[in-house]
Design a protein around this motif. Structure first.
Motif, PDB file in Angstrom:
ATOM      1  N   ASP A  49     -47.321  17.849 -17.359  1.00 61.01           N
ATOM      2  CA  ASP A  49     -46.176  18.203 -18.515  1.00 61.01           C
ATOM      3  C   ASP A  49     -45.398  17.247 -18.712  1.00 61.01           C
ATOM      4  OD1 ASP A  49     -43.716  19.194 -19.740  1.00 61.01           O
ATOM      5  OD2 ASP A  49     -44.547  21.373 -19.192  1.00 61.01           O
ATOM      6  N   ARG A  50     -45.514  16.339 -18.926  1.00 59.50           N
ATOM      7  CA  ARG A  50     -44.407  14.625 -19.447  1.00 59.50           C
ATOM      8  C   ARG A  50     -43.030  16.050 -19.405  1.00 59.50           C
ATOM      9  NH1 ARG A  50     -42.019  12.136 -23.180  1.00 59.50           N
ATOM     10  NH2 ARG A  50     -41.805   9.510 -22.070  1.00 59.50           N
ATOM     11  N   GLN A  51     -42.569  16.860 -20.020  1.00 61.48           N
ATOM     12  CA  GLN A  51     -41.490  16.930 -19.727  1.00 61.48           C
ATOM     13  C   GLN A  51     -40.720  17.638 -18.665  1.00 61.48           C
ATOM     14  OE1 GLN A  51     -38.695  16.103 -22.071  1.00 61.48           O
ATOM     15  NE2 GLN A  51     -40.766  15.156 -23.067  1.00 61.48           N
ATOM     16  N   ARG A  52     -41.625  18.428 -18.089  1.00 61.85           N
ATOM     17  CA  ARG A  52     -41.389  19.086 -16.610  1.00 61.85           C
ATOM     18  C   ARG A  52     -40.951  17.606 -15.676  1.00 61.85           C
ATOM     19  NH1 ARG A  52     -45.658  23.232 -16.066  1.00 61.85           N
ATOM     20  NH2 ARG A  52     -45.529  23.044 -13.725  1.00 61.85           N
ATOM     21  N   ASP A  53     -42.375  16.588 -15.433  1.00 63.39           N
ATOM     22  CA  ASP A  53     -42.537  15.845 -14.757  1.00 63.39           C
ATOM     23  C   ASP A  53     -40.560  14.888 -15.302  1.00 63.39           C
ATOM     24  OD1 ASP A  53     -44.418  16.132 -13.860  1.00 63.39           O
ATOM     25  OD2 ASP A  53     -45.837  14.733 -15.264  1.00 63.39           O
ATOM     26  N   ILE A  54     -40.145  14.644 -16.268  1.00 69.64           N
ATOM     27  CA  ILE A  54     -39.379  13.832 -16.690  1.00 69.64           C
ATOM     28  C   ILE A  54     -37.991  14.654 -16.159  1.00 69.64           C
ATOM     29  CG2 ILE A  54     -37.610  13.573 -17.998  1.00 69.64           C
ATOM     30  CD1 ILE A  54     -39.887  12.625 -20.179  1.00 69.64           C
ATOM     31  N   ALA A  55     -37.269  15.923 -15.987  1.00 72.54           N
ATOM     32  CA  ALA A  55     -37.079  16.695 -15.788  1.00 72.54           C
ATOM     33  C   ALA A  55     -36.775  16.500 -14.230  1.00 72.54           C
ATOM     34  CB  ALA A  55     -36.829  17.677 -16.144  1.00 72.54           C
ATOM     35  N   ALA A  56     -37.326  16.496 -12.787  1.00 74.27           N
ATOM     36  CA  ALA A  56     -37.924  16.657 -11.822  1.00 74.27           C
ATOM     37  C   ALA A  56     -37.130  15.013 -11.806  1.00 74.27           C
ATOM     38  CB  ALA A  56     -39.415  16.885 -11.603  1.00 74.27           C
ATOM     39  N   ALA A  57     -37.981  13.993 -12.297  1.00 72.14           N
ATOM     40  CA  ALA A  57     -37.685  12.804 -11.462  1.00 72.14           C
ATOM     41  C   ALA A  57     -36.110  12.460 -11.582  1.00 72.14           C
ATOM     42  CB  ALA A  57     -38.455  12.100 -13.169  1.00 72.14           C
ATOM     43  N   ARG A  58     -35.452  12.856 -12.871  1.00 72.28           N
ATOM     44  CA  ARG A  58     -33.920  13.243 -13.130  1.00 72.28           C
ATOM     45  C   ARG A  58     -33.560  13.849 -12.247  1.00 72.28           C
ATOM     46  NH1 ARG A  58     -32.597   8.834 -15.466  1.00 72.28           N
ATOM     47  NH2 ARG A  58     -30.244  10.023 -15.665  1.00 72.28           N
ATOM     48  N   ALA A  59     -33.873  14.672 -11.749  1.00 73.47           N
ATOM     49  CA  ALA A  59     -33.382  15.687 -10.723  1.00 73.47           C
ATOM     50  C   ALA A  59     -32.827  15.123  -9.442  1.00 73.47           C
ATOM     51  CB  ALA A  59     -33.809  16.771 -10.583  1.00 73.47           C
ATOM     52  N   GLY A  60     -34.285  14.445  -9.296  1.00 73.02           N
ATOM     53  CA  GLY A  60     -34.573  13.630  -8.219  1.00 73.02           C
ATOM     54  C   GLY A  60     -33.392  12.646  -7.579  1.00 73.02           C
TER      55      GLY A  60
ATOM     56  N   ASN B  84     -41.491   4.142  -7.776  1.00 71.93           N
ATOM     57  CA  ASN B  84     -42.196   3.752  -8.710  1.00 71.93           C
ATOM     58  C   ASN B  84     -42.948   3.519  -9.800  1.00 71.93           C
ATOM     59  OD1 ASN B  84     -40.571   1.461  -7.622  1.00 71.93           O
ATOM     60  ND2 ASN B  84     -42.337   0.778  -6.093  1.00 71.93           N
ATOM     61  N   ILE B  85     -43.746   5.018  -9.162  1.00 66.11           N
ATOM     62  CA  ILE B  85     -44.512   6.041 -10.008  1.00 66.11           C
ATOM     63  C   ILE B  85     -43.811   6.409 -11.213  1.00 66.11           C
ATOM     64  CG2 ILE B  85     -46.370   7.709 -10.649  1.00 66.11           C
ATOM     65  CD1 ILE B  85     -47.022   5.349  -9.186  1.00 66.11           C
ATOM     66  N   ALA B  86     -42.588   7.057 -10.880  1.00 73.00           N
ATOM     67  CA  ALA B  86     -41.569   8.101 -11.878  1.00 73.00           C
ATOM     68  C   ALA B  86     -41.302   6.429 -12.711  1.00 73.00           C
ATOM     69  CB  ALA B  86     -40.678   8.081 -11.487  1.00 73.00           C
ATOM     70  N   LEU B  87     -40.931   5.557 -12.631  1.00 70.59           N
ATOM     71  CA  LEU B  87     -40.871   4.139 -13.205  1.00 70.59           C
ATOM     72  C   LEU B  87     -41.160   4.169 -14.281  1.00 70.59           C
ATOM     73  CD1 LEU B  87     -38.133   2.465 -10.484  1.00 70.59           C
ATOM     74  CD2 LEU B  87     -37.305   3.498 -12.678  1.00 70.59           C
ATOM     75  N   ARG B  88     -42.919   3.488 -13.456  1.00 66.93           N
ATOM     76  CA  ARG B  88     -44.191   3.356 -13.841  1.00 66.93           C
ATOM     77  C   ARG B  88     -44.501   4.324 -15.250  1.00 66.93           C
ATOM     78  NH1 ARG B  88     -49.991   3.639 -11.909  1.00 66.93           N
ATOM     79  NH2 ARG B  88     -51.179   3.082 -13.528  1.00 66.93           N
ATOM     80  N   TYR B  89     -44.106   4.933 -15.450  1.00 67.53           N
ATOM     81  CA  TYR B  89     -44.248   5.743 -16.773  1.00 67.53           C
ATOM     82  C   TYR B  89     -42.966   6.766 -17.596  1.00 67.53           C
ATOM     83  CZ  TYR B  89     -48.229   7.492 -15.397  1.00 67.53           C
ATOM     84  OH  TYR B  89     -50.040   7.320 -14.236  1.00 67.53           O
ATOM     85  N   ASP B  90     -42.183   6.022 -17.532  1.00 66.07           N
ATOM     86  CA  ASP B  90     -40.621   5.749 -18.189  1.00 66.07           C
ATOM     87  C   ASP B  90     -40.097   7.242 -17.391  1.00 66.07           C
ATOM     88  OD1 ASP B  90     -41.229   2.754 -18.407  1.00 66.07           O
ATOM     89  OD2 ASP B  90     -42.025   3.643 -20.179  1.00 66.07           O
ATOM     90  N   TYR B  91     -40.371   7.734 -16.923  1.00 60.33           N
ATOM     91  CA  TYR B  91     -39.334   9.277 -16.512  1.00 60.33           C
ATOM     92  C   TYR B  91     -37.886   8.717 -15.659  1.00 60.33           C
ATOM     93  CZ  TYR B  91     -44.351  11.461 -15.941  1.00 60.33           C
ATOM     94  OH  TYR B  91     -45.682  11.639 -16.040  1.00 60.33           O
ATOM     95  N   LEU B  92     -37.365   7.463 -15.763  1.00 60.22           N
ATOM     96  CA  LEU B  92     -36.853   6.754 -15.407  1.00 60.22           C
ATOM     97  C   LEU B  92     -36.239   5.639 -15.853  1.00 60.22           C
ATOM     98  CD1 LEU B  92     -36.512   7.696 -11.468  1.00 60.22           C
ATOM     99  CD2 LEU B  92     -35.184   9.364 -13.194  1.00 60.22           C
ATOM    100  N   ASP B  93     -34.730   5.247 -15.970  1.00 53.96           N
ATOM    101  CA  ASP B  93     -34.451   4.329 -16.810  1.00 53.96           C
ATOM    102  C   ASP B  93     -34.608   2.866 -15.939  1.00 53.96           C
ATOM    103  OD1 ASP B  93     -34.360   2.535 -19.049  1.00 53.96           O
ATOM    104  OD2 ASP B  93     -32.101   2.308 -18.282  1.00 53.96           O
ATOM    105  N   ILE B  94     -36.019   2.198 -15.970  1.00 59.49           N
ATOM    106  CA  ILE B  94     -35.760   0.865 -15.189  1.00 59.49           C
ATOM    107  C   ILE B  94     -34.235   0.304 -14.911  1.00 59.49           C
ATOM    108  CG2 ILE B  94     -36.901  -0.713 -16.660  1.00 59.49           C
ATOM    109  CD1 ILE B  94     -37.014  -0.612 -12.617  1.00 59.49           C
ATOM    110  N   ASP B  95     -33.586  -0.287 -16.111  1.00 56.96           N
ATOM    111  CA  ASP B  95     -32.750  -0.876 -16.425  1.00 56.96           C
ATOM    112  C   ASP B  95     -31.243  -0.285 -15.468  1.00 56.96           C
ATOM    113  OD1 ASP B  95     -33.341  -2.909 -17.249  1.00 56.96           O
ATOM    114  OD2 ASP B  95     -32.745  -2.273 -19.309  1.00 56.96           O
ATOM    115  N   GLU B  96     -31.251   1.409 -15.885  1.00 57.52           N
ATOM    116  CA  GLU B  96     -30.575   2.046 -14.717  1.00 57.52           C
ATOM    117  C   GLU B  96     -30.563   1.721 -13.507  1.00 57.52           C
ATOM    118  OE1 GLU B  96     -29.348   6.798 -14.005  1.00 57.52           O
ATOM    119  OE2 GLU B  96     -30.875   6.419 -16.385  1.00 57.52           O
ATOM    120  N   VAL B  97     -32.149   2.205 -12.985  1.00 53.75           N
ATOM    121  CA  VAL B  97     -31.884   1.845 -11.488  1.00 53.75           C
ATOM    122  C   VAL B  97     -31.608   0.992 -11.005  1.00 53.75           C
ATOM    123  CG1 VAL B  97     -33.527   2.345  -9.962  1.00 53.75           C
ATOM    124  CG2 VAL B  97     -34.041   3.670 -12.018  1.00 53.75           C
ATOM    125  N   VAL B  98     -32.228  -0.449 -11.233  1.00 51.46           N
ATOM    126  CA  VAL B  98     -31.806  -2.349 -11.027  1.00 51.46           C
ATOM    127  C   VAL B  98     -29.928  -1.583 -11.100  1.00 51.46           C
ATOM    128  CG1 VAL B  98     -31.568  -4.124 -11.359  1.00 51.46           C
ATOM    129  CG2 VAL B  98     -34.090  -2.826 -11.176  1.00 51.46           C
TER     130      VAL B  98
END
Length: 207
Positions: A107-118, A140-154
């Motif tokens: 479930d991509r949306q659940r994965d995204i929500a969990a990654a954002r919370a983390g 890096n897995i969350a970043l690979r799937y674009d669950y998180l924005d790499i530019d924001e993290v960097v």
């Protein structure tokens, strides 16, 4: 082939080591800066998280407050999570943000929500002036799937991370932007793995 005696070999070895020690002493005179590092462990080989948890134990030994935010793995029981939560809960803050591997959740949306919370928890921990080391395990897995924005993290690591706080980011396929921003990058390469021969992950070795 020479007729060098053992005594001569020992003397030559001692002289070589003396020169190496002197050169290293000169080199170390130039290494005076201290700073919190951004560390990346990536690659297809085993050992990325294992090495990072080794650094967590070093922090515990030196009484350095530290934290783990674990992405993706979620409810999977691991030895490092078990020992840190059971024996070092006062020294290590341990946060689990994922619900499991992506192929388990499905479930991509659940994965995204969990990654954002983390990531929100991770930012709070990194900003904490008392925190010395924060491990973002499998981010890096969350970043690979674009669950998180790499530019924001960097951008956060470059502009908001306190000067003396270390942050370690693990997982395969680290993005080029993160590698460019990091101070220390290690790529684990797989030479051989028992999984290829039908052997499942072994307790105490891989989890």
């Amino acid at each position: 082939m020479t007729d060098e005696t053992e005594a001569e070999r020992d003397a030559r070895h001692a002289e070589k080591m003396r020169r190496i020690k002197a050169a290293r002493a000169e080199m170390m005179k130039t290494k005076t800066e201290e700073k919190g590092l951004v560390i990346v462990h990536t690659g297809n080989g085993k050992g990325k998280s294992s090495s990072a948890f080794g650094m967590i134990l070093r922090c515990v030994a030196w009484q350095m407050p530290c934290a783990v935010v674990q992405f993706i793995k979620g409810t999977w029981e691991t030895g490092e999570k078990k020992i840190l939560r059971e024996r070092f809960a006062d020294e290590v803050t341990f946060v689990v943000s994922g619900e499991g591997f992506t192929w388990d959740v499905q479930d991509r949306q659940r994965d995204i929500a969990a990654a954002r919370a983390g990531w929100e928890r991770a930012k709070a921990l990194i900003r904490d002036p008392a925190m010395r080391f924060v491990l973002l395990d499998e981010i890096n897995i969350a970043l690979r799937y674009d669950y998180l924005d790499i530019d924001e993290v960097v951008d956060f690591l470059q502009t908001e991370k306190p000067q003396m706080t270390h942050v370690c980011l693990t997982g395969r396929s680290a993005k080029p932007e993160l590698i460019a921003a990091a101070d220390l990058v290690t790529e684990m390469s797989m030479v051989k793995h028992p999984f290829e021969d039908g052997v499942k992950a072994q307790k105490g070795v891989e989890h």
